[in-house]
Design an enzyme around this catalytic site. Sequence first.
Site, PDB file in Angstrom:
ATOM      1  N   SER A 186      -9.548 -32.329 -23.754  1.00 40.81           N
ATOM      2  CA  SER A 186     -10.324 -33.206 -24.630  1.00 40.81           C
ATOM      3  C   SER A 186     -10.353 -34.625 -24.072  1.00 40.81           C
ATOM      4  CB  SER A 186      -9.706 -33.228 -26.029  1.00 40.81           C
ATOM      5  OG  SER A 186      -8.446 -33.888 -25.995  1.00 40.81           O
ATOM      6  N   HIS A 238      11.767 -19.583   5.708  1.00 42.92           N
ATOM      7  CA  HIS A 238      12.019 -20.964   5.287  1.00 42.92           C
ATOM      8  C   HIS A 238      12.781 -21.641   6.424  1.00 42.92           C
ATOM      9  CE1 HIS A 238      12.897 -24.469   2.975  1.00 42.92           C
ATOM     10  NE2 HIS A 238      14.102 -24.135   2.582  1.00 42.92           N
ATOM     11  N   ASP A 243      19.494 -19.014   1.538  1.00 45.16           N
ATOM     12  CA  ASP A 243      19.798 -20.023   2.555  1.00 45.16           C
ATOM     13  C   ASP A 243      21.297 -20.198   2.779  1.00 45.16           C
ATOM     14  OD1 ASP A 243      17.144 -20.690   3.109  1.00 45.16           O
ATOM     15  OD2 ASP A 243      17.061 -22.191   1.527  1.00 45.16           O
TER      16      ASP A 243
END
Length: 334
Positions: A253, A109, A84
């Site tokens: 769990s 982007h 960029d």
Amino acid sequence: MAIETLYEKDGSLNALQGKTVAVLGYGSQGHAHSQNLRDSGIKVVVANRKDSDNGRRAMEDGFDPMSVADAVKQADLIIITLPDEVQPEVYKSQIEPNLKKGATLGFTHGFNIHFKTITPPKGVDVIMVAPKGPGHTVRSEYERGGGVPCLLAIHQDACGKAFDIAMAWAIGIGGARAGVLRTSFKNECETDLFGEQNVLCGGLSELIKNGFEVLTEAGYPPELAYFEVCHEVKLIVDLIVRGGLRFMRYSISNTAEFGDYFTGPKIVDSSVKVRMKQALADIQSGKFAQAFREDYEKGFPWFKAQREKNRNHPVETIGKELRAMMPWIKPVEM
């Protein structure tokens, strides 16, 4: 508001047939777009320095890397995959003066278009195809007959063919096999920056470092601290990616799930959301982009200092030792 999702049936490769695509940069995204488009029957040229690692890789993959200017001169679609921060100067000096009439600028982007550090001429189509995955995955999924979902956006439809070209690009790299979500440069850019800064990179990095420090400062062995707050992040994230938070909580769990609800909101509380909103405001206003550009123009002194500081954090030191014990994770040391 529902977002439109497109697939191969919604477009074709026709808009790029007989055309030349120039991929600028042969890094993570560049190498994948170049090879996938070529394998889809599209003519591809690559711009990259031959004497660099990426340039040598491009030659090994059967390309003949050339200068940006030479690639742009012959291209109908220019796909910019450069970092960029360097895009604006490369655009001004090598891309803009060499654009063919009717050429299309493609981005992976939205940063430079959205924050107006690049302002294309009115007569040029400006599009974006942004895969939601790293380049090596874009390539490997294509090779196995699949694809990585992509975001597609049209910033400028000067010639009336921007959508057709963008869809051909998305189809050519395999993205339309998985699904192409239509959006805007603004939405892609701002959500991408927010995710990186607040959750994926910034937020997660700080959680890992602080968790490691709390355990080691309390006298616990750094090896155990590393496994609990860093190594096992991948196990949890993999579960979330496969089936969301619900599947992750189903897989762990009862003790872990109870602790999730009991302690998690005390650590990431409502004050964090307030600061996240301010971070989003800084992105939307351009404050972050300005800080990024200003530091880059000075040679990235602040950025480099932070990189060095984090490189020497104890979680990185002990992590290097422990990763060497686990060849199955294919450890990488920079």
